[in-house]
Design an enzyme around this catalytic site. Sequence first.
Site, short mmCIF file in Angstrom:
data_model
loop_
_atom_site.label_atom_id
_atom_site.label_comp_id
_atom_site.label_asym_id
_atom_site.label_seq_id
_atom_site.Cartn_x
_atom_site.Cartn_y
_atom_site.Cartn_z
N CYS A 45 0.83 -1.21 0.00
CA CYS A 45 0.00 0.00 0.00
C CYS A 45 0.87 1.26 0.00
O CYS A 45 0.54 2.25 -0.68
CB CYS A 45 -0.93 0.02 1.21
C1 BEZ Z 1 0.45 -4.56 1.90
O1 BEZ Z 1 0.10 -3.46 1.51
O2 BEZ Z 1 1.63 -4.92 1.84
C2 BEZ Z 1 -0.55 -5.50 2.49
C3 BEZ Z 1 -1.68 -5.02 3.09
C4 BEZ Z 1 -2.59 -5.91 3.65
C5 BEZ Z 1 -2.38 -7.26 3.57
C6 BEZ Z 1 -1.24 -7.75 2.92
C7 BEZ Z 1 -0.32 -6.86 2.37
#
Ligand code: BEZ
Length: 211
Positions: A45
């Site tokens: 994210c």
């Molecule tokens: C991420 O943005 O890395 C992420 C967010 C939620 C679950 C798994 C990965």
Amino acid sequence: MAIRLGDEAPNFTAETTEGTIDFYDYLGDGWGVLFSHPKDYTPVCTTELGRVAALKPEFDKRNVKVVGLSVDPLDSHVGWAADIEETQGTKLNFPLIADSDRKVSDLYDMIHPNANDTLTVRSVFIVGPDKKVKLQIIYPASTGRNFDEILRVIDSLQLTAGYQVATPVDWKDGDDVIIVAAVSDADAKTKFPKGFKAIKPYLRVTPQPNK
Ligand code: BEZ
């Protein structure tokens, strides 16, 4: 209920990093991208939000307003924005909805309980100036999106809204386009003065008309 292409994009008011917004007022007469990410302070994210911020001039050029969303509260978004700037080199420059009560997530069906019952998936909605949904894509949490692809789709949507054409596989702005079946060969001659090539009667190719 699921939102389908051609449906009216539901309006809402929401608390964001840029104050309370009314979605329709925020979009005005232009295009919109509403996208969710699963969670603040997570790696994928962080890269996505940095990339969207870096692409702001490209969205502006296309008259597109971008809005992000997760179910994290506002203070979390604000704290995380500093990390985005530090690690991705771009300041957050579009509103990020703090959807703690899941009002917008539920409205747009962004929580898929069999994937995760508390976090939003990576949804993207493109909304036209008529407030209708033009595109929807959904990625899982483990896969970061390609926002160049979102821009490519916007280019196609904006072109095909103005001309009786469709865009072929892997098309990008400037490439040849396809004349839709509803246009006869006779009409195509006047509508597409640069000419066209009929590879098959149903596959007629012409230079991009707005270039
Ligand atoms: C991420 O943005 O890395 C992420 C967010 C939620 C679950 C798994 C990965």
